[in-house]
Write an enzyme that holds these catalytic residues in place. Structure first.
Site, PDB file in Angstrom:
ATOM      1  N   GLU A  57       0.814  -1.223   0.000  1.00  0.00           N
ATOM      2  CA  GLU A  57       0.000   0.000   0.000  1.00  0.00           C
ATOM      3  C   GLU A  57       0.843   1.266   0.000  1.00  0.00           C
ATOM      4  O   GLU A  57       0.540   2.198  -0.769  1.00  0.00           O
ATOM      5  CB  GLU A  57      -0.973  -0.002   1.190  1.00  0.00           C
ATOM      6  CG  GLU A  57      -2.075  -1.048   1.085  1.00  0.00           C
ATOM      7  CD  GLU A  57      -1.646  -2.425   1.585  1.00  0.00           C
ATOM      8  OE1 GLU A  57      -0.461  -2.576   1.959  1.00  0.00           O
ATOM      9  OE2 GLU A  57      -2.475  -3.340   1.607  1.00  0.00           O
TER      10      GLU A  57
ATOM     11  N   HIS B  80     -10.769  -4.683  10.023  1.00  0.00           N
ATOM     12  CA  HIS B  80     -11.218  -4.528   8.632  1.00  0.00           C
ATOM     13  C   HIS B  80     -12.468  -3.660   8.514  1.00  0.00           C
ATOM     14  O   HIS B  80     -13.117  -3.662   7.481  1.00  0.00           O
ATOM     15  CB  HIS B  80     -11.486  -5.897   7.995  1.00  0.00           C
ATOM     16  CG  HIS B  80     -10.244  -6.696   7.751  1.00  0.00           C
ATOM     17  ND1 HIS B  80      -9.528  -7.257   8.773  1.00  0.00           N
ATOM     18  CD2 HIS B  80      -9.592  -7.009   6.612  1.00  0.00           C
ATOM     19  CE1 HIS B  80      -8.482  -7.901   8.271  1.00  0.00           C
ATOM     20  NE2 HIS B  80      -8.485  -7.760   6.962  1.00  0.00           N
TER      21      HIS B  80
END
Lengths: 323, 337
Positions: A57, A126
């Site tokens: 990322e 998440h």
């Protein structure tokens, strides 16, 4: 013809790629579930302009920013919102500061996207909503579509903008259906839309919260309570005037948002109205937000801490009771 | 082998970079500007040698130690100095300061002051080049410290996977790499013995060179550029630069004085305290000696160049000092384009 949010979203990326050779796609939007194949249509149309990065990322976000500084308009998908914490140096400390830091000489037209929010059984790691964190990072445009039409228009707006943008899609919106108005085009940034008109109370909501607020409003309409649902659509820039004008008409405000109450988005909007719209208010502002806890795994606990229709309805009843 | 004429030009540019930093240090000692800063003294051969080979349309990402790269690429020294002083006439109009000098019209990306910033933004420049098929390259300048950051591995991995035209130039100014005492950090930071072995594990062509030797820099970077323009993918160059004694403390100091080019001609003896620096470290003196030795009128040419550069810096300083501070409310501008 009705299409889903995810389909409208990918259609917008494809239209932008067809219209502008500087636009390319890095990553796989809506990579969870059946929507994960949608990107293959774009890959078939633009084989050299669709890339799948490794699980990196930070470098992927930096690559997008650097490519934008070099004149491209990349669309960078960072998958699940919570993963973008790994790329916060790039999302808040590179892309949004570069234009300012250069004295206005360097443009950074990169568009980031994450799929975020309390998705159901996501557990603490998440389920994050990123917009509260990102709203504290001046220089970044924050776009939060609530339906397929807005998804299309905001993707086109981001990809036409000279500024870095992040589009936040709630997990639960991907399959929501709606019409795609013709002619298709970019929506203006910083322009709220009144999703439902009403005289009694203003509900400010973005993204999935708009859908919840509209359902709450439909239920209350049967009792004669007319709810105005105002969707700012973009958190940055934020359409303060539209919110103030609506509150001036209704005199009551409920703000719904899935970020935690503490330092969250509902608190920020409520604070703005307390300062600038105090004399319009007939009742205390209500904030319907996530509890200040991490997001638990087990469904009843998860449901307990997030905004839902019942909590919105209860908040609306509290403010309309005050005469 | 580069022509003598091009080497004289390189020397002039390196001298401008040196005199620029000496001016910055003098201003710092007069407390003419606020904040911490980093000087490029000792690394001129790498920056000037590499950047001289680039063409218009190529991109550069640099770091908090960026002054030399900007000057090497032809940025106006007056505007660069004005930026360091926080003036309106600065390269970044006073919004960036010493850590963030940039010149987009010369191909610079945002100059990140975050370690690992340059190496990762530079792959974006390489991605843009590849998308456009324009034959341009993207060069990342970074220190050995950047390879302590995880993002550097990610960036090199992506560059290798996607065959991006990126030249990673690691300016290794860590004294420990030369077997000297590392200061000011007492601990060794890399498990790898040689830093260029790290990209090699990813299949990236990599080499270690003497970064204070302009010929070595020119040769290695020219080959890297040719490979990148030809679609051969990324290259990593570990340029070993000598640590300038002025960098041994938290804040730089002119420990070795204002560079005296007569040390290159033999008119002035190399002083005992920093003899090692004057005789083997300083890349400006090193190239000066080489050119003077190879030319009948070298000494006078050297002094001519020095006069020209000193004049240029005097004008730059006058411009910077005359440039006004920005009006405070300008802080609210340029948040968005």
């Amino acid at each position: 013809m009705k299409i889903t949010y995810a389909e409208a979203f990918l259609t917008a990326i494809g239209d932008a790629m067809a219209a502008d050779p500087r636009v390319s796609l890095i990553g796989r939007p809506f990579s969870l579930g059946p929507t994960r194949v949608l990107v293959e249509g774009l890959r078939a149309r633009f084989p050299d302009r669709v890339s799948e990065p490794p699980i990196s990322e930070p470098a992927t976000a930096a690559l997008g920013a650097g490519a934008a500084m070099a004149g491209m308009h990349p669309f960078v998908d960072l998958a699940t919102g919570a993963f973008s914490f790994l790329a916060f140096s790039q999302l808040v400390n590179e892309a949004p500061v570069a234009h300012y830091m250069s004295g206005g000489r360097l443009a950074v037209p990169v568009t980031y996207h994450v799929t975020q929010g309390v998705r159901g059984a996501g557990a603490p790691q998440h389920s994050h909503d990123m917009h509260g964190h990102l709203w504290n990072s001046p220089g970044l445009q924050i776009l939060m579509p609530a339906n397929p039409a807005d998804a299309y228009g905001l993707v086109r707006a981001a990809l036409a903008s000279r500024n870095p943008s992040i589009i936040l899609s709630h997990f639960k919106l991907a399959g929501v259906e709606g019409e795609l108005p013709e002619p298709r085009g970019a929506l203006p940034l910083g322009k709220a839309e009144i999703k439902r008109r009403g005289r009694d109370v203003t509900v400010v909501a973005l993204s999935l919260m708009v859908q919840l607020a509209l359902r709450a409003a439909a239920i209350l309409a049967a009792e004669g309570i007319e709810v105005e649902v105002l969707d700012p659509r973009t958190l940055a820039p934020f359409d303060e005037e539209a919110v103030l004008a609506s509150v001036a008409r209704t005199g009551r405000l409920v703000v719904v948002d899935e970020t935690p109450l503490q330092g969250g988005v509902a608190s920020g909007i409520a604070g703005m109205v307390a300062e600038r719209g105090f004399h319009s208010l007939k009742a205390p502002v209500q904030r319907v937000a996530r509890a200040d806890t991490p997001v638990p795994f087990s469904p009843p606990m998860e449901e307990f801490i997030i905004p839902n229709e019942a909590k919105i309805i209860a908040a609306i009843r509290r403010v309309v009771q005050v005469q | 082998m580069p022509s003598p004429e091009s080497q004289w030009q390189l020397l002039e540019r390196m001298l401008l970079m040196r005199r620029f930093e000496e001016t910055v240090q003098s201003l710092a000692e007069e407390r003419a500007f606020a904040g911490h800063y980093h000087l490029y003294i000792g690394q001129e051969a790498t920056g000037a040698g590499a950047i001289a080979l680039l063409r218009a349309g190529d991109h550069i990402a640099t770091t908090h130690r960026n002054h030399g790269h900007l000057i090497a690429r032809g940025a106006d020294p007056g505007a660069a100095l004005a930026e360091i002083l926080g003036r309106q006439g600065g390269l970044n109009r006073g919004y960036g300061g010493t850590f963030h000098l940039t010149a987009p019209e010369l191909g610079f990306l945002s100059t990140s002051g975050i370690v690992g910033g340059a190496i990762s933004l530079a792959i974006g420049g390489g991605y843009a080049a590849k998308q456009r098929h324009d034959g341009s390259v993207s060069v990342a300048f970074f220190g050995d410290g950047a390879l302590e950051e995880g993002i550097s591995f990610e960036a090199m991995n992506i560059a290798a996977l996607w065959h991006l035209p990126v030249i990673f130039i690691c300016e290794n100014n860590d004294a420990a790499a030369w077997g000297e005492t590392r200061a000011p950090s007492p601990e060794i930071s890399h498990a790898a013995v040689t830093l260029h072995s790290i990209p090699m594990a990813l299949g990236i062509e990599a080499a270690r060179i003497d970064g204070s030797d302009t010929s070595a820099v020119t040769e290695a970077v020219a080959a890297a550029i040719a490979r990148c323009r030809d679609g051969g993918g990324p290259v990593f160059i570990e340029a070993m630069t000598r640590q300038w004694p002025g960098n041994s403390q938290q804040f730089p100091s002119l420990a070795t004085g204002i560079t005296d080019l007569r040390m290159a001609t033999g008119e002035v003896a190399t002083e005992r305290t920093h003899r090692h620096w004057y005789e083997e470290g300083d890349p400006v003196l090193q190239l000066g000696r080489k050119l003077v030795a190879g030319s009948a009128d070298g000494a006078s040419r050297l002094s001519e160049i020095d006069g020209k550069v000193r004049q240029q810096m005097a004008a730059a300083l006058a411009f910077a000092l005359a440039s006004p501070l920005p009006p405070p409310a300008a802080a609210l501008d340029h948040v968005f384009a």
